[in-house]
Design a protein around this motif. Sequence first.
Motif, short mmCIF file in Angstrom:
data_model
loop_
_atom_site.label_atom_id
_atom_site.label_comp_id
_atom_site.label_asym_id
_atom_site.label_seq_id
_atom_site.Cartn_x
_atom_site.Cartn_y
_atom_site.Cartn_z
N GLY A 114 2.50 -1.96 35.09
CA GLY A 114 3.66 -2.79 35.38
C GLY A 114 4.87 -2.48 34.53
N ASP A 115 4.71 -1.66 33.48
CA ASP A 115 5.84 -1.30 32.63
C ASP A 115 6.71 -0.24 33.30
N ILE A 116 7.85 0.04 32.66
CA ILE A 116 8.82 0.99 33.19
C ILE A 116 9.15 2.01 32.10
N VAL A 117 9.24 3.27 32.50
CA VAL A 117 9.65 4.35 31.58
C VAL A 117 10.90 5.00 32.14
N VAL A 118 11.93 5.07 31.32
CA VAL A 118 13.17 5.77 31.68
C VAL A 118 13.34 6.89 30.65
N HIS A 119 13.69 8.08 31.14
CA HIS A 119 13.75 9.21 30.21
C HIS A 119 14.95 10.11 30.51
N ASP A 120 15.41 10.77 29.47
CA ASP A 120 16.43 11.80 29.62
C ASP A 120 15.88 12.91 30.52
N ALA A 121 16.71 13.44 31.38
CA ALA A 121 16.26 14.45 32.34
C ALA A 121 15.77 15.72 31.66
N LEU A 122 16.15 15.96 30.41
CA LEU A 122 15.81 17.22 29.75
C LEU A 122 14.68 17.10 28.72
N VAL A 123 13.92 16.01 28.76
CA VAL A 123 12.84 15.89 27.78
C VAL A 123 11.78 16.96 28.03
N HIS A 124 10.96 17.19 27.03
CA HIS A 124 10.00 18.29 27.00
C HIS A 124 8.91 18.13 28.05
N ALA A 125 8.31 19.26 28.41
CA ALA A 125 7.23 19.27 29.41
C ALA A 125 6.06 18.38 28.99
N SER A 126 5.80 18.26 27.70
CA SER A 126 4.70 17.41 27.25
C SER A 126 4.92 15.95 27.63
N MET A 127 6.17 15.50 27.59
CA MET A 127 6.47 14.14 28.04
C MET A 127 6.22 14.01 29.54
N HIS A 128 6.62 15.01 30.30
CA HIS A 128 6.41 14.95 31.74
C HIS A 128 4.92 14.90 32.08
#
Length: 396
Positions: A114-128
């Motif tokens: 139910g949580d939400i994650v918002v991220h910078d478009a250029l974060v590292h592949a490990s985050m993806h």
Amino acid sequence: MLEAQLRAALERRERMGRRRTLASTDTDAQLVDASSNDYLSLARSPAIRLALADALAHDVRVGSGGSRLLDGDSQLHAHAEAQLAAYFGAPAALLFNSGYDANVSLLTTLPQPGDIVVHDALVHASMHDGFRASRARAVLAFQHNDPVDLERVLTHLLQERAVEEDVRAGRCNVFLALESVYSMDGTLCRLGVLADTLARYVPVRGARHILIDEAHGVGVYGRGGRGVCDALQLADVPSVRLITFGKAWGCAGAVVLCPPLWREYLLNYARPLIYSTALPPMQVAAILCVLRAFERGEVDANQQRLHARTRQLYEALGRPYVCDPLPPTPIVPVYSAQPLVLAARVQRAGFLVRAVRYPTVPRGEERVRLCVHAHNTQEDMVQLAAAVHAAQGASL
């Protein structure tokens, strides 16, 4: 059948010019390093090697022998975590084998259903990779370093009444995932304005959390290399800071700086930590040797030389740089439609550089990434810029 399929996939990638191969630096030893992440030149430091040799002579084991939760824990691991938490001014610390493992662990375990994650478009592949296995109800990107686009994404999220009610009441956690220095672009995170934007849309302090990866910021910025958050005097803004040791620290491994409860939760739920052999004591000793050098101020001169060389490269390239409020990063992308050709020409001029292509970077943004180091000379920077200009001026 499988071998034919694998071979066909590799051949397709070969035809597209995207097949990856290993590139040993041993054969490039005669070239000036303008590629590695060893920004402070500590991986090649004789003083660090001597300190590590002395540490290893005092009964430090080579391997850990098991995972942290079985046989791989030691007093050295616990001591290192306590020392790192104290140095970075964090409430608790937890060692990981790599920044990759740490990012995957953070993003697969901390966001609850139910949580939400918002991220910078250029974060590292490990985050993806962490996003893909996350239990969050939504994972959304905003344009790189753009608070206006972050507002757009948050506004869109809150248009759904159920989400808005959960966020306003603090029943839904909102995570903002960032990097302090973006590894392919060399841009600095606009942490302050992004944090302020998040706070306007998520009013409950305990429901908004910033995760920042300091992989390319630690060592380069801040008091004693404590990173971008420290340099901006915003170290208390993120809920989690990820510090990796494979770049400016010249070692390997990573540490997550977080609240004690989060540390215990990760120990119980982070699969890359639970099911991996613990970071070798030999590597923990290396981390502590570098930490001692930072504590004694022995790395300050390296940091100053790094920033001086970076400015010199910018000037030699004829590029403007903005010290607002920090010096430019030592990562300098040179965009090219044919990055392999550009890299080969600069290598022939005596500099070790690498082409970076899709899918590591978006299509149309292929580049050669230049990296500056403390051991580089001013003449290196002048000659590197001349080699880049000559390579760009030749017909590609």
